[in-house]
Design a protein around this motif. Structure first.
Motif, PDB file in Angstrom:
ATOM      1  N   UNK A  14     -18.393  75.068 -10.177  1.00 34.02           N
ATOM      2  CA  UNK A  14     -17.903  75.552 -11.468  1.00 34.02           C
ATOM      3  C   UNK A  14     -17.272  74.436 -12.288  1.00 34.02           C
ATOM      4  N   UNK A  15     -16.628  73.484 -11.617  1.00 35.81           N
ATOM      5  CA  UNK A  15     -15.932  72.403 -12.311  1.00 35.81           C
ATOM      6  C   UNK A  15     -16.766  71.140 -12.486  1.00 35.81           C
ATOM      7  N   UNK A  16     -17.978  71.117 -11.968  1.00 40.81           N
ATOM      8  CA  UNK A  16     -18.836  69.928 -12.071  1.00 40.81           C
ATOM      9  C   UNK A  16     -20.185  70.296 -12.660  1.00 40.81           C
ATOM     10  N   UNK A  17     -20.148  70.719 -13.906  1.00 44.46           N
ATOM     11  CA  UNK A  17     -21.348  71.177 -14.584  1.00 44.46           C
ATOM     12  C   UNK A  17     -22.074  70.036 -15.296  1.00 44.46           C
ATOM     13  N   UNK A  28     -12.486  76.887 -15.538  1.00 45.76           N
ATOM     14  CA  UNK A  28     -11.262  77.617 -15.869  1.00 45.76           C
ATOM     15  C   UNK A  28     -11.379  79.097 -15.555  1.00 45.76           C
ATOM     16  N   UNK A  29     -12.537  79.656 -15.850  1.00 44.01           N
ATOM     17  CA  UNK A  29     -12.797  81.059 -15.533  1.00 44.01           C
ATOM     18  C   UNK A  29     -12.717  81.287 -14.020  1.00 44.01           C
ATOM     19  N   UNK A  30     -13.370  80.418 -13.276  1.00 43.52           N
ATOM     20  CA  UNK A  30     -13.344  80.543 -11.820  1.00 43.52           C
ATOM     21  C   UNK A  30     -11.911  80.513 -11.293  1.00 43.52           C
ATOM     22  N   UNK A  31     -11.133  79.534 -11.735  1.00 44.48           N
ATOM     23  CA  UNK A  31      -9.760  79.393 -11.246  1.00 44.48           C
ATOM     24  C   UNK A  31      -8.913  80.634 -11.529  1.00 44.48           C
ATOM     25  N   UNK A  32      -9.133  81.266 -12.656  1.00 43.57           N
ATOM     26  CA  UNK A  32      -8.323  82.422 -13.021  1.00 43.57           C
ATOM     27  C   UNK A  32      -8.735  83.691 -12.276  1.00 43.57           C
ATOM     28  N   UNK A  33     -10.008  83.827 -11.931  1.00 42.06           N
ATOM     29  CA  UNK A  33     -10.492  85.119 -11.443  1.00 42.06           C
ATOM     30  C   UNK A  33     -11.016  85.167 -10.007  1.00 42.06           C
TER      31      UNK A  33
END
Length: 88
Positions: A14-17, A28-33
């Motif tokens: 998610x963070x290495x697109x 950011x979405x992944x980290x929050x949910x």
């Protein structure tokens, strides 16, 4: 695959697109949910990561129609855009 290992792998993806904007949006979405997801939601997110960043970003911003297979709780949360850090 063990849940913790699976989530760790997904966080990296998610963070290495490859594009900073996509990293912020998807990471950011992944980290929050992600911690609250059940197995089905994790599978859906894994499938979503196979899509092109420009498509994911367009779906999140509402500039393109979301494919039916991604409609639901994850996409609704992705559309809120309240997880993107904005620094000034």
């Amino acid at each position: 695959m063990e849940r913790e290992h699976r989530l760790k792998r997904l966080r990296f993806r998610a963070w290495h697109r490859g594009v900073k904007e996509a990293d912020l949006l998807i990471g950011g979405f992944f980290d929050m949910h992600a911690e609250r997801w059940d197995d089905a939601e994790i599978e859906l997110f894994e499938a979503l990561l196979e899509e092109q960043d420009v498509d994911i970003m367009a779906w999140a911003m509402g500039t393109a129609a979301v494919p039916a297979r991604y409609e639901g709780t994850i996409m609704n949360a992705l559309k809120t855009l309240n997880y993107v850090p904005i620094s000034r």
